[in-house]
Motif scaffolding. Structure first.
Motif, PDB file in Angstrom:
ATOM      1  N   SER A  75       0.833  -1.211   0.000  1.00 51.54           N
ATOM      2  CA  SER A  75       0.000   0.000   0.000  1.00 51.54           C
ATOM      3  C   SER A  75       0.866   1.258   0.000  1.00 51.54           C
ATOM      4  O   SER A  75       0.524   2.267  -0.631  1.00 51.54           O
ATOM      5  N   LYS A  76       2.001   1.209   0.677  1.00 50.89           N
ATOM      6  CA  LYS A  76       2.904   2.364   0.705  1.00 50.89           C
ATOM      7  C   LYS A  76       3.564   2.576  -0.656  1.00 50.89           C
ATOM      8  O   LYS A  76       3.707   3.710  -1.128  1.00 50.89           O
ATOM      9  N   LEU A  77       3.953   1.473  -1.294  1.00 47.70           N
ATOM     10  CA  LEU A  77       4.569   1.577  -2.617  1.00 47.70           C
ATOM     11  C   LEU A  77       3.604   2.171  -3.632  1.00 47.70           C
ATOM     12  O   LEU A  77       4.013   2.893  -4.550  1.00 47.70           O
ATOM     13  N   MET A  78       2.323   1.894  -3.459  1.00 47.90           N
ATOM     14  CA  MET A  78       1.308   2.418  -4.374  1.00 47.90           C
ATOM     15  C   MET A  78       0.798   3.785  -3.935  1.00 47.90           C
ATOM     16  O   MET A  78      -0.167   4.293  -4.484  1.00 47.90           O
ATOM     17  N   LYS A  79       1.475   4.340  -2.916  1.00 46.23           N
ATOM     18  CA  LYS A  79       1.162   5.686  -2.416  1.00 46.23           C
ATOM     19  C   LYS A  79      -0.289   5.814  -1.930  1.00 46.23           C
ATOM     20  O   LYS A  79      -0.911   6.856  -2.047  1.00 46.23           O
ATOM     21  N   GLN A  80      -0.795   4.704  -1.383  1.00 46.21           N
ATOM     22  CA  GLN A  80      -2.089   4.688  -0.699  1.00 46.21           C
ATOM     23  C   GLN A  80      -1.896   3.954   0.625  1.00 46.21           C
ATOM     24  O   GLN A  80      -2.461   2.884   0.830  1.00 46.21           O
ATOM     25  N   PRO A  81      -1.089   4.491   1.511  1.00 46.99           N
ATOM     26  CA  PRO A  81      -0.692   3.737   2.711  1.00 46.99           C
ATOM     27  C   PRO A  81      -1.859   3.407   3.632  1.00 46.99           C
ATOM     28  O   PRO A  81      -2.659   4.273   3.984  1.00 46.99           O
ATOM     29  N   LEU A  82      -1.943   2.147   3.979  1.00 42.25           N
ATOM     30  CA  LEU A  82      -2.907   1.714   4.982  1.00 42.25           C
ATOM     31  C   LEU A  82      -2.447   2.198   6.352  1.00 42.25           C
ATOM     32  O   LEU A  82      -1.244   2.259   6.638  1.00 42.25           O
ATOM     33  N   LEU A  83      -3.401   2.521   7.205  1.00 39.21           N
ATOM     34  CA  LEU A  83      -3.076   3.108   8.496  1.00 39.21           C
ATOM     35  C   LEU A  83      -2.315   2.159   9.411  1.00 39.21           C
ATOM     36  O   LEU A  83      -1.427   2.577  10.153  1.00 39.21           O
ATOM     37  N   GLU A  84      -2.661   0.867   9.331  1.00 35.03           N
ATOM     38  CA  GLU A  84      -2.140  -0.029  10.371  1.00 35.03           C
ATOM     39  C   GLU A  84      -2.265  -1.477   9.919  1.00 35.03           C
ATOM     40  O   GLU A  84      -3.241  -1.862   9.262  1.00 35.03           O
TER      41      GLU A  84
END
Length: 241
Positions: A75-84
């Motif tokens: 999710s971070k690599l796709m620039k939509q980071p999950l919160l937790e």
């Protein structure tokens, strides 16, 4: 405002904290709303994308929870980071804490007979106000309607299935219509950990996000399953580009 859903390789993950998720689930349980929770890691994402029928099952879940550091990293690599990251094991104990607080009825399905017996005893001791509606080993046919009907007759508020994916999600989808209420969640091998058959990774391994390696060292037979991880990573990188 944070995006409520984040897609990771076409699988929609709930983007929330564990505390908020537990509050949401408690509200649904108290309202007798049927709820289907899937705790998904990269293995499950890969399997779902290769098996359309299983993917359909996931798409009908009320919550798909990011269990697995690979999902968070993707999710971070796709620039939509999950919160937790929300592990199924931790979420299981949070649900049992709710059961202890509100005297919810809980049913356990899965693992070997001696394992589920020991796990049920331990959990009943740890959560004394939880009402144990029953338990059954996991060596069953997924389409055993008689067993499912007997579980429904126990009127559980929470049904924990530990049949491993995809069987635990298939069981829920197949038999859900028999139940008038209940939160259903698959927890894989959690009962083995609770009963002491398998050790959970120590805190330092968890903090370093190396639980997967610890499990592989404990259970070398899992190496074939781990082969999906580089495939998953390559697909995420490709999608990012």
């Amino acid at each position: 405002m944070k995006q409520r859903i984040v897609d990771v390789l076409s699988i929609p993950f709930i983007n929330t904290t564990k505390d908020q998720l537990v509050k949401d689930m408690n509200q649904r349980i108290s309202r007798n709303e049927k709820t289907f929770v899937v705790t998904a890691n990269p293995e499950i994402v890969e399997y779902a994308n290769a098996h359309p029928e299983y993917k359909d099952i996931l798409m009908n879940a009320d919550y798909i929870v990011p269990d697995g550091i690979g999902i968070i990293m993707a999710s971070k690599l796709m620039k939509q980071p999950l919160l937790e990251r929300i592990t199924g094991f931790d979420l299981l104990h949070d649900l049992l804490e709710l059961a202890d607080q509100h005297a919810y009825r809980v049913y356990f399905l899965g693992a070997e007979q001696n394992v589920i017996e020991k796990a049920a005893d331990i959990l009943q001791r740890d959560y004394p106000n939880m009402i144990l509606a029953g338990y059954h080993h996991g060596y069953i046919s997924v389409d055993d309607a008689e067993l499912a009907a007997s579980i429904a007759a126990a009127e559980p508020d929470i049904i924990i299935t530990a049949l491993g994916f995809p069987r635990q999600e298939e069981w829920v989808t197949l038999h859900n219509p028999l139940f008038e209420k209940g939160l259903f969640m698959g927890v894989g091998g959690s009962f083995d950990v609770i009963a002491g058959k398998v050790n959970r990774a120590p805190d330092i391994w968890q903090k370093l996000n190396l639980e997967w390696m610890y499990r592989l060292i404990q259970q070398p037979s899992r190496w074939k399953r781990m082969l999906v991880l580089p495939k998953f990573a390559l697909k995420v990188l490709s999608k990012r580009k």
